[in-house]
Motif scaffolding. Structure first.
Motif, PDB file in Angstrom:
ATOM      1  N   TYR A 191       0.826  -1.200   0.000  1.00  0.00           N
ATOM      2  CA  TYR A 191       0.000   0.000   0.000  1.00  0.00           C
ATOM      3  C   TYR A 191       0.862   1.253   0.000  1.00  0.00           C
ATOM      4  O   TYR A 191       1.967   1.260   0.547  1.00  0.00           O
ATOM      5  N   VAL A 192       0.329   2.307  -0.600  1.00  0.00           N
ATOM      6  CA  VAL A 192       1.037   3.571  -0.721  1.00  0.00           C
ATOM      7  C   VAL A 192       0.369   4.602   0.174  1.00  0.00           C
ATOM      8  O   VAL A 192      -0.872   4.714   0.183  1.00  0.00           O
ATOM      9  N   ARG A 279      -9.811   8.959  -7.483  1.00  0.00           N
ATOM     10  CA  ARG A 279      -8.770   9.133  -8.485  1.00  0.00           C
ATOM     11  C   ARG A 279      -8.794   8.020  -9.527  1.00  0.00           C
ATOM     12  O   ARG A 279      -8.472   8.244 -10.693  1.00  0.00           O
ATOM     13  N   GLY A 280      -9.146   6.804  -9.099  1.00  0.00           N
ATOM     14  CA  GLY A 280      -9.242   5.709 -10.055  1.00  0.00           C
ATOM     15  C   GLY A 280      -7.953   5.414 -10.789  1.00  0.00           C
ATOM     16  O   GLY A 280      -7.973   5.063 -11.968  1.00  0.00           O
ATOM     17  N   ASP A 281      -6.801   5.563 -10.098  1.00  0.00           N
ATOM     18  CA  ASP A 281      -5.519   5.376 -10.768  1.00  0.00           C
ATOM     19  C   ASP A 281      -4.920   3.997 -10.536  1.00  0.00           C
ATOM     20  O   ASP A 281      -3.773   3.743 -10.889  1.00  0.00           O
ATOM     21  N   GLY A 282      -5.688   3.095  -9.921  1.00  0.00           N
ATOM     22  CA  GLY A 282      -5.216   1.737  -9.750  1.00  0.00           C
ATOM     23  C   GLY A 282      -4.234   1.542  -8.617  1.00  0.00           C
ATOM     24  O   GLY A 282      -3.709   0.442  -8.447  1.00  0.00           O
ATOM     25  N   VAL A 283      -3.992   2.581  -7.812  1.00  0.00           N
ATOM     26  CA  VAL A 283      -3.041   2.479  -6.712  1.00  0.00           C
ATOM     27  C   VAL A 283      -3.790   2.077  -5.441  1.00  0.00           C
ATOM     28  O   VAL A 283      -4.856   2.609  -5.148  1.00  0.00           O
ATOM     29  N   ALA A 284      -3.205   1.138  -4.695  1.00  0.00           N
ATOM     30  CA  ALA A 284      -3.783   0.732  -3.409  1.00  0.00           C
ATOM     31  C   ALA A 284      -3.249   1.671  -2.334  1.00  0.00           C
ATOM     32  O   ALA A 284      -2.116   1.527  -1.881  1.00  0.00           O
ATOM     33  N   ASP A 290     -13.422   2.164  -1.831  1.00  0.00           N
ATOM     34  CA  ASP A 290     -13.949   2.234  -3.178  1.00  0.00           C
ATOM     35  C   ASP A 290     -14.867   3.445  -3.323  1.00  0.00           C
ATOM     36  O   ASP A 290     -15.745   3.670  -2.482  1.00  0.00           O
ATOM     37  N   ALA A 291     -14.663   4.225  -4.392  1.00  0.00           N
ATOM     38  CA  ALA A 291     -15.550   5.372  -4.632  1.00  0.00           C
ATOM     39  C   ALA A 291     -16.987   4.927  -4.823  1.00  0.00           C
ATOM     40  O   ALA A 291     -17.926   5.691  -4.577  1.00  0.00           O
ATOM     41  N   GLY A 292     -17.187   3.680  -5.258  1.00  0.00           N
ATOM     42  CA  GLY A 292     -18.546   3.184  -5.430  1.00  0.00           C
ATOM     43  C   GLY A 292     -19.312   3.038  -4.139  1.00  0.00           C
ATOM     44  O   GLY A 292     -20.533   2.860  -4.151  1.00  0.00           O
ATOM     45  N   PHE A 369      -4.397  -6.414   6.433  1.00  0.00           N
ATOM     46  CA  PHE A 369      -4.090  -7.817   6.660  1.00  0.00           C
ATOM     47  C   PHE A 369      -4.658  -8.699   5.561  1.00  0.00           C
ATOM     48  O   PHE A 369      -3.979  -9.612   5.071  1.00  0.00           O
ATOM     49  N   GLU A 370      -5.904  -8.451   5.146  1.00  0.00           N
ATOM     50  CA  GLU A 370      -6.518  -9.284   4.126  1.00  0.00           C
ATOM     51  C   GLU A 370      -5.730  -9.274   2.825  1.00  0.00           C
ATOM     52  O   GLU A 370      -5.760 -10.227   2.058  1.00  0.00           O
ATOM     53  N   ARG A 371      -5.039  -8.175   2.565  1.00  0.00           N
ATOM     54  CA  ARG A 371      -4.349  -8.028   1.294  1.00  0.00           C
ATOM     55  C   ARG A 371      -2.830  -8.156   1.418  1.00  0.00           C
ATOM     56  O   ARG A 371      -2.110  -7.875   0.475  1.00  0.00           O
ATOM     57  N   SER A 372      -2.345  -8.533   2.577  1.00  0.00           N
ATOM     58  CA  SER A 372      -0.912  -8.700   2.764  1.00  0.00           C
ATOM     59  C   SER A 372      -0.468 -10.068   2.272  1.00  0.00           C
ATOM     60  O   SER A 372      -1.271 -10.999   2.135  1.00  0.00           O
ATOM     61  N   VAL A 373       0.817 -10.199   2.017  1.00  0.00           N
ATOM     62  CA  VAL A 373       1.339 -11.466   1.501  1.00  0.00           C
ATOM     63  C   VAL A 373       1.277 -12.559   2.562  1.00  0.00           C
ATOM     64  O   VAL A 373       1.355 -13.739   2.238  1.00  0.00           O
TER      65      VAL A 373
END
Length: 620
Positions: A191-192, A279-284, A290-292, A369-373
């Protein structure tokens, strides 16, 4: 037809027209946008026959693929799946409009009008300021007003509003270009950390994208506020039963009215951040949502979640052999354990923290955590229990651990949202009391609200006699240690003339207090320059303000306007109490003055926003 030319050898290449009809429908037409499907249907007889063979299913698949958000697994940072108004009954509307193509054309027109409004450079933002140029309506006349007013005029019916909201959420207008790469050293578990920097005056393209992102958000908030205002008015417009205001039936009416109005207020509060999440730039991004999910709370989903929790409370009463009418104190003990005890999965999470990475019971830690390796998929779901999602059952063991916010989160807007309380499991006193009373009422208890001056409490009626005397047990769900305990020191014997402090005959009193909390937060977040350095401001004011962040100032101003609309909904709802003999008369008058005060504050700060006064400190 015979010609003088020699026959041409057949090409070995297979044409799309040679595909079986079921393959064409399943793999091609169901994945086309409605406009492309209509174009194919008009192209040749073979395709027209293929479409019409299963017209309803083909068009339904095309419309759903183009417009309906995909169903995602439950997540605490988001609310419920898309609201019911967006999942329109396509078949019924197609029949009413004269066919599937007519339905697709109408929805495409709403999409086009929404995109035009997002791009229109002449429409004012947030509040219309006098003396400024307004846009020209596509219907031929001047479209007087700001984006808020224009959006409501263009999308006047509920169906068009739902479609326009969906279009603004999913639009790519304002999205940033996808970056080629991200330096791994700038990421944390993938994540950034988002850094919001205002575009320079020379970067006109970036400034335009930012304006479009904000415009999309304004359209969403404007149209959601229309339905929220009406829902609040309808919830409070139900006339009280013709019984004594001290009777259980009357208190049940108050609790049910407040609960329903609070579900609509939840739709006006969003945990996200427009400048980051649109922004919808694909960056996590760290903490990104989610904007939705922006203002996507379905009031019916909140009621269904309370129904689910109430049914589980009733099941526990049955297992314990407790009759709430005969033994209300014992029933309150069961509810207190269910409401406040830790969820069973939390202990497992504590053991897994050191082994599996950034894991905790808060929403962002779960998100990371859900998105960590290191995620193995073995974290118990009930440790997070996004209760608003209809796919998540009420926990059958342990408690709900609904509690006070931790750290400095008390003044976060989400704590005033009943939807967020059910998902994040913490809230301020008033929202915790609404949740407590909602569950208690469904389990057979007789709860009531105590709208006291310095604190918000609730109570349960243990006994009401024919002579008007009552026994009442006071509860404080905000107290994490003893608030839901059944203690004799919080039990009161009242005669027919006595009342507890804060007892109210008007459900609007409670709803107005909830809205006052939110509007006061908006005012505190966007202060105007005080003429002195920030380090000389009051500590609380400096901590709550977002005046150093232009994007959050804009988002707060938009939310403030939506909440003013909700206050108008309260006035409309209690309009039947607008005579001096009714219990809501004082509130009706007071709210009228407060609404005008907030309009003046919002107009002043919106003008300061457009004049470039914000940000007036940079280290916020």
């Amino acid at each position: 037809r015979t010609t003088g030319r020699a026959p041409v050898a057949a090409s070995p290449m297979t044409s799309i027209l040679d595909l079986p009809e079921d393959v064409t429908r399943r793999y091609i037409f169901s994945r086309l946008a409605p406009s492309d499907l209509a174009r194919c249907e008009s192209t040749c007889a073979a395709w027209r026959s293929t479409v019409r063979a299963e017209e309803a299913s083909t068009w339904l698949a095309s419309l759903s693929f183009a417009y309906d958000p995909p169903e995602k697994p439950p997540h605490r940072l988001e609310h419920a799946p898309a609201p019911a108004p967006i999942r329109v009954a396509y078949a019924r509307r197609a029949q009413e409009l004269g066919g599937w193509r007519a339905l697709a054309a109408k929805r495409a027109r709403v999409e086009r009008l929404t995109s035009e409004l997002i791009r229109d450079p002449d429409v004012e933002d947030v509040m219309r300021l006098p003396g400024k140029k307004t846009s020209v309506s596509i219907f031929g006349g001047p479209d007087y007003g700001d984006v808020w007013t224009i959006a409501r005029r263009r999308f006047a019916d509920a169906e068009s509003r739902a479609w326009a909201i969906a279009a603004a959420r999913s639009s790519r207008l304002g999205s940033e270009l996808t970056p080629d790469s991200i330096d791994p050293k700038d990421t944390w578990h993938g994540y950034v950390d988002f850094k919001c920097e205002d575009p320079t005056p020379d970067d006109t393209a970036a400034r335009e994208r930012r304006r479009w992102r904000r415009r999309r958000y304004e359209i969403i908030a404007s149209l959601v506020a229309v339905d929220a205002k009406k829902g609040i008015a309808d919830a409070l417009g139900v006339h009280a039963p013709p019984v004594s205001s001290r009777s259980p039936a009357y208190q049940s009416y108050v609790v049910a009215s407040v609960e329903r109005a609070a579900t609509h207020i939840s739709a006006l509060v969003w945990d996200g951040w427009v400048e980051r999440d649109f922004r919808g730039d694909g960056v996590a991004y760290v903490g990104g949502v989610d904007a939705g999910s922006a203002h996507s709370v379905d009031p019916d989903a909140v009621v269904a979640a309370l129904d689910k929790l109430g049914a589980e409370f009733k099941r526990r009463l049955d297992v314990a052999g407790v009759d709430p009418d005969a033994s209300p104190l014992r029933a309150m003990e069961v509810l207190g354990e269910y409401f406040s005890e830790r969820m069973t999965g939390e202990e497992e999470l504590a053991r897994a923290r050191d082994e599996n990475g950034p894991v905790g019971v808060d929403a962002e830690s779960r998100y990371f955590f859900e998105r960590s390796v290191n995620f193995t998929g073995e974290v118990p779901e009930d440790a997070f229990a996004a209760l608003l999602d209809p796919r998540v059952p009420a926990p059958l063991t342990g408690g709900l651990r609904l509690h006070k916010p931790v750290g400095g989160e008390y003044y976060f807007m989400r704590n005033s949202s009943l939807a967020s309380v059910l998902n994040l499991h913490h809230g301020i006193p008033i929202t915790l009391c609404i949740a407590y009373c909602g569950i208690a009422r469904r389990g057979g208890l007789r709860p009531m609200f105590l709208n006291a001056g310095g604190h918000f409490l609730c109570a349960v009626m243990l006994r009401d006699a024919a002579d008007g005397s009552r026994t009442v047990q006071v509860v404080d769900p905000f107290n994490p240690f003893h608030g839901t305990e059944v203690s004799p020191r919080n039990r009161f014997e009242l005669d027919r003339r006595e009342m507890l402090e804060g007892e109210t005959d008007c459900p609007g009193d409670v709803v107005a207090r909830l809205l006052r909390n939110l509007t006061n937060i908006c005012v505190a977040r966007t202060p105007l320059p005080p003429g002195k350095p920030r380090d000389e401001l009051e500590t609380e004011t400096a901590a709550r303000s977002v005046a150093g962040n232009l994007g959050l100032v804009h988002q707060t101003l938009v939310t403030h306007r939506a909440l003013i609309d909700a206050m108008c909904g309260v006035c409309e709802g209690i309009g039947w109490m607008a005579s001096e003999e009714e219990p809501g008369f004082g509130l009706y008058v007071a709210l009228g003055h407060e609404i005008q005060q907030h309009r003046n504050i919002l107009a002043e700060r919106s003008e300061a926003f457009e004049a470039g006064v914000y940000p007036w400190w940079r280290d916020a």
